[in-house]
Design a protein around this motif. Structure first.
Motif, PDB file in Angstrom:
ATOM      1  N   PRO A 339      12.405  -8.491  39.696  1.00 55.62           N
ATOM      2  CA  PRO A 339      12.528  -7.736  41.007  1.00 55.62           C
ATOM      3  C   PRO A 339      12.879  -6.562  41.052  1.00 55.62           C
ATOM      4  N   HIS A 340      13.709  -6.171  40.066  1.00 55.11           N
ATOM      5  CA  HIS A 340      13.661  -4.550  39.968  1.00 55.11           C
ATOM      6  C   HIS A 340      12.608  -3.836  39.498  1.00 55.11           C
ATOM      7  N   VAL A 341      11.905  -4.426  38.649  1.00 58.84           N
ATOM      8  CA  VAL A 341      10.590  -3.897  38.113  1.00 58.84           C
ATOM      9  C   VAL A 341       9.669  -3.728  39.165  1.00 58.84           C
ATOM     10  N   ILE A 342       9.411  -4.814  40.093  1.00 60.99           N
ATOM     11  CA  ILE A 342       8.578  -4.793  41.124  1.00 60.99           C
ATOM     12  C   ILE A 342       8.950  -3.655  41.946  1.00 60.99           C
ATOM     13  N   GLU A 343      10.085  -3.742  42.522  1.00 58.35           N
ATOM     14  CA  GLU A 343      10.436  -2.576  43.413  1.00 58.35           C
ATOM     15  C   GLU A 343      10.548  -1.038  42.631  1.00 58.35           C
ATOM     16  N   LEU A 344      10.784  -1.103  41.548  1.00 59.79           N
ATOM     17  CA  LEU A 344      10.812   0.438  41.071  1.00 59.79           C
ATOM     18  C   LEU A 344       9.261   0.873  41.109  1.00 59.79           C
ATOM     19  N   MET A 345       8.303  -0.043  40.804  1.00 58.19           N
ATOM     20  CA  MET A 345       6.822   0.145  40.553  1.00 58.19           C
ATOM     21  C   MET A 345       6.483   0.910  42.037  1.00 58.19           C
ATOM     22  N   GLN A 346       6.962   0.408  43.327  1.00 58.15           N
ATOM     23  CA  GLN A 346       6.835   0.674  44.457  1.00 58.15           C
ATOM     24  C   GLN A 346       6.976   2.022  44.883  1.00 58.15           C
ATOM     25  N   MET A 392       1.591  -7.025  41.187  1.00 54.52           N
ATOM     26  CA  MET A 392       3.076  -7.393  41.408  1.00 54.52           C
ATOM     27  C   MET A 392       3.669  -7.491  42.616  1.00 54.52           C
ATOM     28  N   ALA A 393       3.083  -6.658  43.646  1.00 58.03           N
ATOM     29  CA  ALA A 393       3.531  -7.173  45.058  1.00 58.03           C
ATOM     30  C   ALA A 393       3.366  -8.262  45.478  1.00 58.03           C
ATOM     31  N   ARG A 394       2.699  -9.232  44.915  1.00 58.87           N
ATOM     32  CA  ARG A 394       2.381 -10.586  45.424  1.00 58.87           C
ATOM     33  C   ARG A 394       3.738 -11.526  45.225  1.00 58.87           C
ATOM     34  N   LEU A 395       4.363 -10.881  44.231  1.00 57.57           N
ATOM     35  CA  LEU A 395       5.714 -11.670  43.758  1.00 57.57           C
ATOM     36  C   LEU A 395       6.811 -11.122  44.596  1.00 57.57           C
ATOM     37  N   SER A 396       6.540 -10.187  45.643  1.00 53.35           N
ATOM     38  CA  SER A 396       7.799  -9.632  46.339  1.00 53.35           C
ATOM     39  C   SER A 396       8.039 -10.877  47.476  1.00 53.35           C
TER      40      SER A 396
END
Length: 658
Positions: A339-346, A392-396
């Motif tokens: 989850p932190h990886v997904i948010e940092l990518m955005q 990756m945003a689909r996993l949010s």
């Protein structure tokens, strides 16, 4: 010898014998109907002398002697008769003619008794006798036209020829999976066993939906391995079909373990346990981050599997690898979760690239992206990064974030000090999203399991193609010495090719030592048939000509289980081949049998199953709070790092402003 002279001689003998028969019958009618012939003026002196000479021989001493003699010579002539063979003729037709003809032939004498006029009686007697004689002749001729050497009846599908001896011994060891069977051998139903004595060489279970993969095979792999003290991972495609079996079997056999394992369940719909697949303690170097990035992106974009090596496939993988490794090194991995990886990518490019530049280990990975950004090559940059960000945003999802950001257990299931039994459930309606995350779990688990000095473990994958594991072939090839058993459930080989690509699918199929297959069709059935080999089968052929038939028998090698047979297997009926090991040789490795399940006992057992107890009490507010906390953590990381760089003149050059 079949020569022309012999054929002609035989024909003359037959004709002469038949002529004698006719002459005897004519003499019989002349003698016993003499009065009628005299009225018709058909008698003469010469005929009477000949009749007296024959009478002295005793031929006409009894009414039936001459009649039987005529019939006997007729039958002798029929023995050598050779009519034109006809496949359609039946034995009953010839028999009816012979029986009815013999009846008329012998019962015709009654007319001489019941008819008062001797003339009429003689006429009727001769007509009926002649008719009976002709019927016997006709029926006998038909018998000579019948095909005596017919092909074997009934077995139009060649089923008996395709039976072969199978293993009937029960061969057990501390790792084996043993399935009782019934099989046919030469019209007899015999008991047998499928002995998977070396499951570490891999087991693939094939079969279309409804063929019985889970009910007849996979559930027994689970129960028998738990009973033998295996640590276990189960990928439960339709949660909780297999997970309930795992839980209840473990409760029954947990006393078999030297060190008591714990049961863990990962399910995103009904949250049970939490686990961080990017656990910093298990990520030793940047290659682990790269493998994790490849697994998650390939799981989200299945078409990329066939395009590995392309610029716009490898670029997102490198970018995601850099983000993962940055969080792994930041504060010793305190925020290293998906989850932190997904948010940092955005995050915006200025902040994101500034943070990533501070880590020298990932500099080589991010330089192409930073250069493209600084040179205003935004189209190229978006092509490289946006595909990863969008996927990756689909996993949010708050629920996914909650499960992935906690750590109730680690994935080293065969740790001698802390063994585990782990079940991970998917949802058929959310395959693409959940499958990608579960692929990451399994990828990390395989790396931790396949090490020396660990406990024996069993990895079971129901509907394996719904996961993406880049190194499954190497696991099967190398994990044997580390006591890792792998069971893959696949509906059809074409399904594996679609999701993994032809080359990798071929490797997985060919490297698996044990194969059990239910009903499959097409190319899968053909490949399996070739794998099972050939057996010696009997063949018959018949040749028909105008005078004779010949039957030839031969033996030749044919497929033990042809593709058509595999395509028409019933539910619970399986074909396959097992692998042995040096300590226990198996000569009869191939099988085609019905696996015997005690349906009533299994039903009673399932009725007594307990539901998997809930692990924690959650409400939506707790899940949302965790979701917000992850987002806040990433914002805090960006703010603190930017502040640190701004306050340190030596690091000011790393800040990107555009």
């Amino acid at each position: 010898m079949q020569t022309g002279e012999n054929e002609q001689a035989l024909r003359k003998i037959v004709d002469m014998t038949r002529l004698i028969s006719i002459l005897l019958l004519l003499g019989h009618c002349y003698y016993y109907g003499y009065g009628a012939f005299k009225l018709w003026n058909l008698t003469g002196e010469l005929g009477d002398k000949m009749l007296q000479g024959v009478y002295r021989t005793g031929l006409f001493g009894n009414f039936y002697i001459s009649k039987l003699a005529a019939l006997g010579f007729l039958l002798l002539s029929l023995l050598g008769a050779k009519g034109r063979k006809d496949e359609k003729l039946g034995f009953k037709t010839a028999l009816y003619k012979i029986v009815s003809g013999a009846a008329l032939y012998f019962l015709s004498g009654i007319f001489l008794i019941i008819v008062s006029s001797f003339l009429y009686a003689a006429v009727l007697y001769m007509i009926v006798t002649g008719l009976g004689f002709l019927l016997v002749l006709s029926g006998g001729t038909l018998l000579s036209r019948l095909i005596k050497n017919r092909l074997g009846p009934g077995d139009i599908f060649n089923s008996e020829n395709e039976t072969f001896p199978q293993e009937e011994r029960l061969l057990e060891n501390e790792y084996s999976v043993n399935l009782p069977t019934r099989y046919y051998l030469k019209k007899k139903l015999r008991p047998g066993w499928i002995n998977i004595i070396n499951p570490f060489r891999g087991l693939m279970v094939l079969g279309t939906p409804g063929s019985g993969k889970s009910y007849f095979v996979i559930r027994h792999v689970i129960t028998q391995h738990i009973a033998k003290g295996f640590s276990m991972f189960v990928y439960d495609f339709k949660y909780d079909d297999l997970s309930k079996i795992v839980y209840n079997t473990f409760e029954k056999y947990k006393h078999m373990y030297k060190v008591m394992p714990k049961c863990y369940f990962i399910n995103f719909d009904t949250i049970m346990h939490r686990c961080n697949p990017l656990d910093p303690q298990s990520m030793e170097d940047i290659t682990d981050a790269s493998e994790s990035a490849r697994t998650i992106l390939m799981g989200l974009n299945r078409e990329w599997i066939k395009r590995q090596g392309d610029f716009f496939v490898e670029s997102p993988i490198n970018f995601l690898s850099a983000v993962i490794w940055y969080l792994r090194r930041y504060k010793d991995g305190e925020f290293c979760t998906l989850p932190h990886v997904i948010e940092l990518m955005q995050a915006d490019y200025d902040s994101l690239f500034t943070l990533l530049r501070t880590d020298k280990e990932i500099e080589v990975l991010i330089n192409p992206f930073i250069n493209a950004y600084l040179n205003d090559a935004m189209e190229q940059l978006e092509g490289q990064i946006a595909s990863a960000k969008i996927a990756m945003a689909r996993l949010s999802s708050p629920q996914l974030y909650y499960v992935l950001s906690g750590n109730d257990f680690t994935l080293d299931i065969n740790n001698p000090l802390e063994p585990k039994i782990v079940c991970m459930g998917n949802n058929p309606q959310k395959i693409q999203i959940y499958g990608a995350v579960l692929s990451l779990y399994v990828n990390r688990l395989i790396k931790l399991v396949n090490q020396k000095g660990k406990l024996k473990s069993s990895l079971i994958f129901d509907e394996f193609p719904t996961l993406y594991l880049n190194n499954m072939d190497s696991l099967i090839a190398t994990a044997r010495s580390n006591k890792v058993s792998t069971c893959l459930g696949v509906q059809d080989f074409s399904q594996l090719r679609k999701d993994y690509g032809r080359e990798q699918a071929d490797v997985i199929l060919n490297i698996t030592g044990n194969i059990i297959s239910g009903q499959v069709a097409g190319d899968t059935a053909r490949q399996l048939s070739e794998r099972f080999g050939k057996i010696m089968q009997e063949r018959e052929s018949i040749s028909i000509n105008s005078s004779d038939t010949s039957l030839s028998r031969s033996r030749q090698l044919e497929s033990a289980v042809p593709p058509s047979k595999i395509s028409s297997l019933s539910s619970g009926e399986f074909v396959g081949m097992t692998a042995d090991d040096p300590q226990c040789r198996i000569r009869l490795k191939a099988f085609h049998a019905e696996i015997v399940n005690d349906h009533e006992a299994l039903h009673r057992e399932e009725q007594g199953y307990k539901e998997i107890p809930p692990v924690r009490r959650l409400d939506n507010a707790m899940i949302q709070q965790n979701y917000s906390q992850v987002k806040q953590d990433v914002q805090d990381i960006i703010c603190s790092e930017m502040e640190r760089l701004l306050n340190d003149p030596a690091l000011g050059h790393l800040i990107i402003k555009k």
